[in-house]
Motif scaffolding. Structure first.
Motif, mmCIF file in Angstrom:
data_model
loop_
_atom_site.group_PDB
_atom_site.id
_atom_site.type_symbol
_atom_site.label_atom_id
_atom_site.label_comp_id
_atom_site.label_asym_id
_atom_site.label_seq_id
_atom_site.Cartn_x
_atom_site.Cartn_y
_atom_site.Cartn_z
ATOM 1 N N ASN A 1 32.032 50.879 -11.250
ATOM 2 C CA ASN A 1 32.225 49.535 -11.789
ATOM 3 C C ASN A 1 33.460 48.861 -11.195
ATOM 4 N N LEU B 1 32.396 47.441 -7.862
ATOM 5 C CA LEU B 1 31.604 46.220 -7.992
ATOM 6 C C LEU B 1 32.487 45.023 -8.339
ATOM 7 N N LYS C 1 21.281 36.801 -11.603
ATOM 8 C CA LYS C 1 21.192 38.217 -11.249
ATOM 9 C C LYS C 1 22.586 38.800 -11.035
ATOM 10 N N LEU C 2 23.431 38.046 -10.334
ATOM 11 C CA LEU C 2 24.799 38.504 -10.119
ATOM 12 C C LEU C 2 25.540 38.651 -11.439
ATOM 13 N N ARG D 1 24.400 39.089 -14.408
ATOM 14 C CA ARG D 1 23.906 40.236 -15.190
ATOM 15 C C ARG D 1 24.616 41.502 -14.731
ATOM 16 N N GLN D 2 24.748 41.700 -13.427
ATOM 17 C CA GLN D 2 25.458 42.865 -12.897
ATOM 18 C C GLN D 2 26.916 42.853 -13.346
ATOM 19 N N TYR D 3 27.528 41.679 -13.274
ATOM 20 C CA TYR D 3 28.937 41.577 -13.674
ATOM 21 C C TYR D 3 29.112 41.949 -15.147
ATOM 22 N N TRP E 1 27.271 43.748 -17.153
ATOM 23 C CA TRP E 1 27.058 45.178 -17.408
ATOM 24 C C TRP E 1 28.282 45.980 -16.982
ATOM 25 N N ALA E 2 28.857 45.623 -15.844
ATOM 26 C CA ALA E 2 30.063 46.324 -15.385
ATOM 27 C C ALA E 2 31.229 46.068 -16.336
#
Length: 879
Positions: free
Chosen positions: A246, A249, A299-300, A302-304, A306-307
């Protein structure tokens, strides 16, 4: 010695540094770049800066007694593309630039040459003693020096500095200070990692939260890296891997933000989200019909999210572990354990598992943790041991876990507890248990909503709505929404509303009608959890219809009995109506602080009460309603000692539609202000009458306009409010039998709270002059649109359709909000001689959805209709 580099040499150094830095950054900007290579790239940038600093240090001709020290992020040898190069010029005790002109000149030359060669330098100059003293006074200085490293200069001086600095360090005091500092920082960012434009460095769950862990561990001598913390038992190998993944990312997002912005920018602002997302290879998804389904930026993000969520959890676990380790090393007594049952203890107000493998051996205890948290007074949260056990048991929460009858019964119990609902479900979401148990909820965790009025991600909005519903049932919040609290006090099953709140937006982002899709999901939930048939139908109804009441209240004519009758038929009975009203208020309140206002609250309350009368057996009869409102208005007039039948001259000029569209309070106010003028012999005079008062329903002013009617009157009024900086929330337009316009406006302005008396006078005099002066209409303001509107524009839409009796027309427009928008619409209507009867102005954050009831000869001709719609679309376009 040559102490000053020739200008040509500085230019050469600058060009070389720029070229070498660009070469390093080229791989960073590639969409195929792996996050795991980020640290090496940041180290290469740091090495480049080191090399240039050493050359400039040598050319400056500093004494060999001095030392150049890298501090802060540069001290970690992690230099982001546009971050400052923070350095300390370390002096031996007794030296001072103020007393040594030559040293002062060297320092100025050195710092100047750093800027000239392209280094964004941040510098300080201190003696060894000053460093130790400043660190003791300022936690920020202490933290910066904690990660210092020597770049060039006197090795012994740097060694003495490190020794004295470490000797002065108090690990426990440092831990407390950094924890308090972190809390303050989190408060600044509203204690959530789910901001729509988060700061990937400073926001909760950002890189700074990871740095805090390493700073505290380093100060305590517990390690400098995640692997060291794992070896010393402060983190498990899994946690160390998760942190590194994480961290990579978040770091890569930050680095590419710098590249896209071409400056130091740590906020994922809307302007940059899409371009950053594309560097990761994300692209927008489009349905077969050509409709945008999912943006690359979503989409980006969502990744952020979660991290950031994982970082938040791991930060809490590791800081608690380090705190316990420090207590043990100081020989302090371990916190007292109080048994809660055979599986859990209380430790300093936190729930502690009896064994690390409790959840592995007894999966039912996972949900029991949160039920226990609700039911036990005084508990503040979960211990590090419990948080770690939950984090490491996520694989156990699988399909079998979700279908287990005992787990289903426990989850329903959590919803049905008399207290702690909001705290328990938020804690379940923070620990990822909620999304693991309700798999459908997992799909909307961290999902953005690009509709310009939601201020939260979908999961946070749902939990905010749940909180709002819960507050209706709490005595300490009765002052906020008295009617809602009164209705809630008679409600027998609050959990039905909690379940509806939990599922009302759970199908967002799938395409299609999320209300209908959500209804299917909640029906499945009710069946799986053996919810009683009638209760299940009510929950399904609420999820399916959760947008209906706000739509009717804000877009339809509540003065029309047929509108009320149709809505009453749709809800069916008082129980469904009350539940829908409570959910609707909670939903709008949970959307954004900007969306709710007292006027919307009044519209919903008016709709609720009118529908309740119909459901109670009162037929929607206009004459009966008018007589009731007249009686109430007369009572209010009598209370204010108005002359007997003083109202009659005015009321004789008004028809039923006026009385249906205004409540008794407004009717009485109008009569009090206008009856004397209508009754005067010179009532045919043409001077406008304008009156203002503080809005009886909350913020803003209510403005009454009484003047001879004219085709461009509404546009003229809107133009004045536009130029004066007022926003119109609502307009009720009526024409008397004698041809006078009697219009009422609800307006707001940021200045209102402190200066409302002056503003009332200004509105009354200014609008009167504007209406009496006549003249051509001024051009509308073309204010700049916000960054959000630029990034996520709303496609302007216009809908024009006849009402059910085909006597008037319903005009609906939606567009991005901007200054002058309503006035632009009004000018189009005025150009075509359109008469306005009712305007409902609905501003949803930075999107408007306005509805007008209009009439006019041109609306009867198709060609004229098309021309009006075309001009309206042009007026709605952003400037």
């Amino acid at each position: 010695m040559n102490t000053q580099a020739p200008l040509a040499d500085l230019a050469t150094l600058r060009d070389t540094y720029k070229h070498d830095k660009a070469a390093v950054l080229s791989s960073l900007a590639s969409s195929g770049y792996a996050a795991r290579g980020l640290k090496q790239t940041l180290r290469q940038l740091s090495i480049l800066a080191d090399g240039l600093l050493i050359q400039l240090w040598q050319q400056a001709g500093f004494s060999s007694e001095l030392c150049l020290v890298a501090v802060g992020g540069f001290g970690r040898a992690e230099l982001f593309p546009h971050s400052d190069v923070d350095v300390l010029v370390l002096l031996p005790n007794g030296q001072s630039p103020e007393h040594t002109p030559e040293l002062q000149a060297q320092l100025e030359r050195f710092i100047g040459s750093c800027w000239d060669t392209g280094l964004d330098i941040g510098s300080s100059v201190r003696t060894l003693s000053e460093c130790v003293a400043e660190a003791a006074k300022d936690i920020t200085v202490q933290t910066s020096l904690l990660e210092s490293r020597r770049v060039t200069g006197n090795t012994r001086l740097f060694g003495d500095f490190q020794q004295q600095f470490q000797a002065a360090m108090d690990p426990q005091a440092f831990l407390v200070a950094k924890t308090l500092e972190m809390r303050q920082r989190h408060t600044k960012f509203e204690n959530t990692p789910y901001a729509l434009e988060p700061n990937c460095k400073e926001s909760p769950g950002g890189l700074r939260d990871l740095q805090v862990i390493l700073w505290v561990a380093r100060a305590a001598g517990l390690g400098h890296s995640w692997d060291e913390l794992a070896r010393k038992g402060l983190a498990t190998p899994l946690e160390a891997r998760q942190i590194k993944r994480n961290e990579a990312l978040l770091g890569l997002i930050r680095a590419r933000l710098h590249l896209q912005a071409k400056r130091r920018e740590d906020r994922l602002v809307f302007d940059l989200q899409t371009s950053v997302a594309e560097t990761f290879g994300f692209s927008s998804d489009v349905t077969p019909e050509g409709r945008l389904a999912l943006r690359a930026s979503e989409k980006l993000m969502r990744q952020y999210y979660w991290a950031a969520k994982a970082v938040t959890q791991l930060n809490q676990i590791l800081l608690l572990n380090i705190e316990d380790r420090l207590k043990t090393e100081r020989g302090e007594s371990i916190d007292h354990f109080r048994p809660l049952n055979e599986r859990f203890f209380e430790k300093a107000g936190l729930i502690e598992v009896a064994s690390d493998d409790l959840y592995q051996k007894h999966p039912h205890a996972i949900l029991e943790t949160f039920l226990l948290y609700q039911a036990t007074p005084g508990l503040k949260g979960l211990s590090a041991r419990t948080l770690r056990a939950l984090y490491n048991v996520r694989s156990v929460m699988n399909g079998r876990f979700r279908s287990d009858p005992i787990n289903r019964q426990t989850f329903l119990q959590i919803l049905q507890q008399p207290q702690g609902i909001t705290h328990a479900l938020r804690l379940m979401n923070d620990t990822s248990v909620l999304g693991r148990y309700l798999w459908v909820f997992r799909r909307i965790v961290g999902q953005m909503q690009h509709d310009l009025f939601h201020a939260y991600t979908v999961d946070q909005h749902i939990l905010m709505v749940l909180r709002n519903v819960r507050r209706f049932f709490m005595a300490e919040h009765t002052h906020e929404y008295p009617l809602c609290s009164q209705l809630a006090s008679d409600w027998d099953k609050p959990w039905i509303l909690y379940a509806a709140a939990l599922f009302h937006d759970i199908a967002k982002g799938r395409g299609g009608d999320h209300s209908k899709l959500g209804c299917t999901e909640v029906r499945t939930f009710c069946r799986q959890h053996s919810v009683d048939k009638d209760d299940a139908k009510l929950v399904e109804f609420l999820v399916s219809e959760h947008l209906t009441m706000s739509h009717v209240a804000q877009k339809e004519d509540l003065g029309n009995p047929e509108v009320i009758a149709r809505f009453a038929q749709r809800v069916g009975d008082e129980r469904h109506l009350t539940a829908l009203y409570l959910l609707t208020v909670a939903d709008i309140r949970g959307t954004s602080p900007k969306v709710w206002n007292a006027w919307k609250g009044k519209l919903l309350e008016d709709l609720y009460k009118a529908t309740l009368r119909v459901l109670g057996g009162s037929a929607p009869d206009a004459n009966t309603e008018v007589q009731a409102r007249k009686r109430e208005a007369l009572i209010e007039l009598a209370r204010q000692a108005q002359p007997h039948e003083g109202h009659k001259a005015l009321w004789d000029t008004l028809d039923v539609s006026y009385f249906m569209r205004h409540d008794a309070s407004d009717i009485a106010w109008h009569a009090r202000q206008l009856s004397r003028h209508v009754a005067l012999p010179d009532a045919s005079a043409t001077r406008a009458i304008v009156r203002a008062r503080p809005s009886p329903v909350g913020e803003g002013l209510q403005v009454l306009v009484f003047t001879p009617d004219q085709p461009d009157l509404f546009a003229r009024i809107c133009g004045h409010f536009d130029q004066s900086g007022f926003s119109i929330l609502d307009a009720r337009v009526h024409t008397t039998r004698t041809g006078w316009a009697l219009d009422t406006f609800q307006i707001v302005t940021p200045m209102l709270h402190e200066h409302y008396r002056e503003l009332m006078t200004m509105v009354e005099s200014g609008l009167t002059q504007a209406l009496d002066k006549q003249g051509p209409l001024p051009l509308p303001s073309r204010g700049r649109v916000s960054r959000r509107v630029k990034s996520f524009p709303v496609t302007p839409r216009v809908s024009l359709s006849p009402d059910e009796k085909a006597q008037k027309w319903l005009l609906s427009v939606s567009a991005s909000d901007r200054i002058g928008l309503l006035y632009s619409i009004a000018m189009v209507l005025a150009r075509h001689g359109i008469q306005l009867h009712l305007a409902k102005i609905s501003t949803l954050g930075e999107r408007v959805e306005d509805n007008f009831l209009i009439s006019g000869p041109e609306l009867q001709h198709n060609r004229a209709q098309i021309q009006i719609e075309t001009e309206l679309l042009q007026a709605l376009q952003p400037s």
